[in-house]
Design an enzyme around this catalytic site. Structure first.
Site, PDB file in Angstrom:
ATOM      1  N   SER A 172      27.655   1.581   6.411  1.00 28.77           N
ATOM      2  CA  SER A 172      28.614   2.685   6.421  1.00 28.77           C
ATOM      3  C   SER A 172      30.034   2.147   6.399  1.00 28.77           C
ATOM      4  CB  SER A 172      28.424   3.526   7.688  1.00 28.77           C
ATOM      5  OG  SER A 172      29.506   4.426   7.870  1.00 28.77           O
ATOM      6  N   TYR A 232      27.483   3.788  16.601  1.00 27.93           N
ATOM      7  CA  TYR A 232      27.103   3.855  15.191  1.00 27.93           C
ATOM      8  C   TYR A 232      27.804   2.759  14.388  1.00 27.93           C
ATOM      9  CZ  TYR A 232      26.581   5.838  10.475  1.00 27.93           C
ATOM     10  OH  TYR A 232      26.301   6.040   9.141  1.00 27.93           O
TER      11      TYR A 232
END
Length: 253
Positions: free
Chosen positions: A144, A159
Site C-alpha cells: 500500500s 496497517y
C-alpha cells in the site's frame, strides 16, 4: 513455457468490487487458470464460476483463512489434482485499520499482522518450493502507499507497518528465489475505488483527496489488476524485488 498451462492463486479474491476479484479476471483473460481463496467460501466459489464462464479457463474457489496453516493446507489440497501446477501467487488478502496508535490494542495489532504478514507467509511458504523446483514462478504482494508515506490515507500505524513488512518480505524473497526462476514483486496502490474505501469517498472528503492526485481521479481496480497481470507474464522475468506505485501521482518519491 506458457501461462496457459499454469494456475494463478489469488487470495482474498471473493469481494465483487475488490482488487483481488479484478486481478483474478485479468489473469484469466491472459490465459491463467485461477484459484480463488477467500475466507468467504460461498463467494469464492461464485467468483470461480464467474471467471470460468467469462474466460473459458479452469477456476476453483475454496474457503481459506490465510492466518491458519491448516486451513491453507486444506485449501491447497482442494486445488491439487483439480487445477494445473501453480505458476503465480497474488498475496492480496489483507485487512486495514484506521485506529490511531495511541488507541490501538495489542489484539488489533496482532490481527492486522496476522492477515497481512503471517497470512502471506503461510501461503507463500507452501507454494514457493514447487515454483523453485519447476524453475518458474511469479509472486506479487499487495502492499500500500501507506507503507511508503507512513499512513495518512485510510490505514493507521498498524496497517502501514504491516504493509511495510510486506515490502521487506518481497525484496528479501526476490534475492533468495531469483536463481530458481521465481520473481517476487510488490504493488503499492493508492486511493482505489473498492468497498474498503467506498464510504469514505463522498462529498468534501472525496474532493479533498482527489485534489492531491495529479491525474485527477481515484484509481480503478483494473488499474491495479492490469499491472499485476503484467508482472506475472513469462516475459517479465527480469523484473524482481521491485515495488510498483499505482497512485495517480499522489505520492511521488
Amino acid at each position: 513455457m506458457s501461462v496457459t498451462d499454469k494456475t494463478a492463486i489469488v487470495t482474498g479474491a471473493a469481494s465483487k468490487r475488490g482488487i483481488g476479484r479484478a486481478t483474478a479476471h485479468a489473469l484469466a483473460a491472459a490465459g491463467w487458470h485461477i484459484a480463488v481463496l477467500d475466507l468467504d467460501e460461498t463467494s469464492a466459489k461464485e467468483a470461480a464460476h464467474e471467471i470460468a464462464d467469462r474466460h473459458g479457463v479452469q477456476a476453483v474457489g475454496a474457503g481459506c483463512d490465510v492466518t491458519d496453516e491448516t486451513s491453507v493446507e486444506q485449501a491447497l489440497a482442494v486445488l491439487d489434482g483439480t487445477l494445473p501446477l501453480v505458476g503465480a501467487l497474488v498475496n492480496n488478502a489483507g485487512i486495514t485499520s484506521p485506529t490511531p496508535f495511541l488507541e490501538v490494542s495489542g489484539e488489533e495489532w496482532d490481527r492486522i499482522f496476522a492477515v497481512n504478514v503471517r497470512g502471506a507467509y503461510n501461503i507463500t511458504r507452501h507454494v514457493a518450493p514447487g515454483m523453485a523446483e519447476r524453475g518458474f514462478g511469479r509472486i506479487v504482494f499487495l502492499s500500500s502507499v501507506s507503507a511508503e508515506r507512513g499512513g495518512g490515507v485510510f490505514g493507521g500505524v498498524a496497517y502501514s507497518a504491516a504493509k511495510a513488512a510486506q515490502l521487506g518480505f518481497t525484496r528479501a524473497l526476490a534475492r533468495e528465489l531469483g536463481p530458481s526462476g521465481v520473481t517476487v514483486n510488490a504493488v503499492a496502490p493508492g486511493l482505489i475505488d473498492t468497498d474498503i474505501t467506498g464510504g469514505a469517498l463522498e462529498g468534501e472528503r472525496k474532493a479533498a483527496l482527489l485534489a492531491g492526485i495529479p491525474v485527477g481521479r481515484n484509481g480503478k481496480v483494473s488499474d491495479v489488476a492490469d499491472l499485476i497481470t503484467y508482472l506475472c507474464r513469462e516475459e517479465s522475468g527480469y523484473i524482481t524485488g521491485a515495488t510498483y506505485d499505482v497512485n495517480g501521482g499522489a505520492h511521488i518519491h
